[in-house]
Enzyme design. Sequence first.
Site, PDB file in Angstrom:
ATOM      1  N   CYS A 332       0.128  -2.948 -21.923  1.00 31.72           N
ATOM      2  CA  CYS A 332       0.579  -3.882 -22.943  1.00 31.72           C
ATOM      3  C   CYS A 332       1.740  -4.740 -22.455  1.00 31.72           C
ATOM      4  O   CYS A 332       2.822  -4.736 -23.032  1.00 31.72           O
ATOM      5  CB  CYS A 332       0.955  -3.086 -24.189  1.00 31.72           C
ATOM      6  N   TYR A 360       0.014   4.953  -1.502  1.00 34.19           N
ATOM      7  CA  TYR A 360       0.878   4.465  -2.580  1.00 34.19           C
ATOM      8  C   TYR A 360       0.060   3.963  -3.773  1.00 34.19           C
ATOM      9  O   TYR A 360       0.439   3.017  -4.447  1.00 34.19           O
ATOM     10  CB  TYR A 360       1.819   3.363  -2.061  1.00 34.19           C
TER      11      TYR A 360
HETATM   12  N1  LLP Z   1       9.074   6.890   7.271  1.00 31.15           N
HETATM   13  C1  LLP Z   1      10.013   6.519   6.385  1.00 31.15           C
HETATM   14  C2  LLP Z   1      11.377   6.985   6.562  1.00 31.15           C
HETATM   15  C3  LLP Z   1       9.665   5.699   5.303  1.00 31.15           C
HETATM   16  O1  LLP Z   1      10.590   5.317   4.440  1.00 31.15           O
HETATM   17  C4  LLP Z   1       8.309   5.291   5.150  1.00 31.15           C
HETATM   18  C5  LLP Z   1       7.903   4.462   4.014  1.00 31.15           C
HETATM   19  C6  LLP Z   1       7.364   5.711   6.095  1.00 31.15           C
HETATM   20  C7  LLP Z   1       7.789   6.507   7.153  1.00 31.15           C
HETATM   21  C8  LLP Z   1       5.903   5.345   6.027  1.00 31.15           C
HETATM   22  O2  LLP Z   1       5.690   3.974   6.056  1.00 31.15           O
HETATM   23  P1  LLP Z   1       4.178   3.440   6.164  1.00 31.15           P
HETATM   24  O3  LLP Z   1       3.627   3.911   7.485  1.00 31.15           O
HETATM   25  O4  LLP Z   1       3.421   4.001   5.025  1.00 31.15           O
HETATM   26  O5  LLP Z   1       4.294   1.954   6.084  1.00 31.15           O
HETATM   27  N2  LLP Z   1       5.198   1.775  -1.653  1.00 31.15           N
HETATM   28  C9  LLP Z   1       5.200   0.722  -0.638  1.00 31.15           C
HETATM   29  C10 LLP Z   1       5.553   1.237   0.723  1.00 31.15           C
HETATM   30  C11 LLP Z   1       6.901   1.908   0.719  1.00 31.15           C
HETATM   31  C12 LLP Z   1       7.208   2.529   2.024  1.00 31.15           C
HETATM   32  C13 LLP Z   1       8.381   3.431   1.902  1.00 31.15           C
HETATM   33  N3  LLP Z   1       8.709   4.110   3.099  1.00 31.15           N
HETATM   34  C14 LLP Z   1       3.836   0.029  -0.644  1.00 31.15           C
HETATM   35  O6  LLP Z   1       2.975   0.429  -1.413  1.00 31.15           O
HETATM   36  O7  LLP Z   1       3.648  -0.938   0.102  1.00 31.15           O
END
Ligand code: LLP
Length: 404
Positions: A332, A360
């Site tokens: 909403c 995510y």
């Molecule tokens: N290591 C650390 C310390 C992090 O903060 C993150 C992600 C990762 C690894 C993993 O990153 P990846 O490989 O998934 O890019 N919710 C957001 C992404 C936030 C990422 C937070 N930290 C989205 O949906 O795009």
Amino acid sequence: MPEQLSHEQLLQYAKEYGTPLYVYHTEKIAAQYGKLKAAFQKSDTRFFYACKALTNVNILRFMRSLGTSVDCSSINEVRLALYSGFRPDEILYTANGIAFSEIEEAQSLGVNINIDSLSNLEKFGRRFGHSYPAGIRLRPDIMAGGNLKISTGHNKSKFGIPVKKIDQAIALAERYDIFVRTLHIHTGSDIDDADIFVKGIEVLFDIIPGFKELESIDLGGGFKVPYKKGDKEIDIYKLGEKVYDAFSDYEKKNRKKFSIWFEPGKFLVSQCGYFITQVNVLKETEATTFAGVNSGFNHLIRPMFYDAYHHIENISNPAGTKKKYSVVGNICETDTFAWERSLNEVREGDLLVFHNAGAYGFEMSSNYNSRFKPAEVMVKNGIAYLIRKRDEFEDLLRNQIEVL
Ligand code: LLP
């Protein structure tokens, strides 16, 4: 096993388990992990799956069966990882802004810990001295990542100890004789350029001599995967070469060898995930034709929160004439998944699938508007397993205390 689930499979799961529904395909996870292993085979690497992307215990157990370790961003993720069968030494706790009591708890559980502030480093030193290894998370002052909200290494970011304050970190480590075993950086998410990691490594090479007992260098996660047509996955093989070259050079010059750690989240689980929704209502307006689905940003927040693009397919009418629709949710308030997206003709009742929904997706879902969280299904060797039930009415009341 094909790396993609077919329309027929997705239609079948929707029929069997209802919608909205998250579906995860383990063969795709295995294929992505295979690429990482191959790309970095020359280096001594460890991959800690950043489980904040998707924490269902079955996914955690599947990761462990592949041979990954796990990176956690809260003490509860640490508990989930232990519960799923990871050994403490296979678990890394990289949190930010946490109370020291959580660090003490992580220490008592025996897991690896990356510390992200000078104040917690000092408390750690005072409490544990040299008796327990520590990792230090640094903020490298590098701007990278798909958008500002998911950029973590720049000079206005809350994450890590700023490299400009490294002298203070070194002084604390000396004063308390802290056993600094790891240096960590994580620059952002959706990084498509291998050179960003090289930049990070260069920042670290200046700092490494300040810590004599280092054993591992943790370069974080953030490897980009394609979300829309024309997007490129980060060239993981090129990155593997560059990382190998940088560290073998360093090793030759300094006679010091490191284990290199990564924390991939999206790279492992983004593409394995499909989110199936059903069209409740078609509404033609002067601005656009809305296709209103039985979901919303309460289930998949990325489009509203990050302006993220998720590829959408009408699996009920894959041969239908292409037309433009704005796909919206039923929350909403403004709740737009896609604006004026070209889709095969959509009819009420059709099933729309959102791709790249593994990372995510469910993990950031909520009960906003008192809607139920979706069910989750895992597909392994062609067999579909229900791995989370859809919420029921009792779930909305579970922790409420009725005083009136
Ligand atoms: N290591 C650390 C310390 C992090 O903060 C993150 C992600 C990762 C690894 C993993 O990153 P990846 O490989 O998934 O890019 N919710 C957001 C992404 C936030 C990422 C937070 N930290 C989205 O949906 O795009």
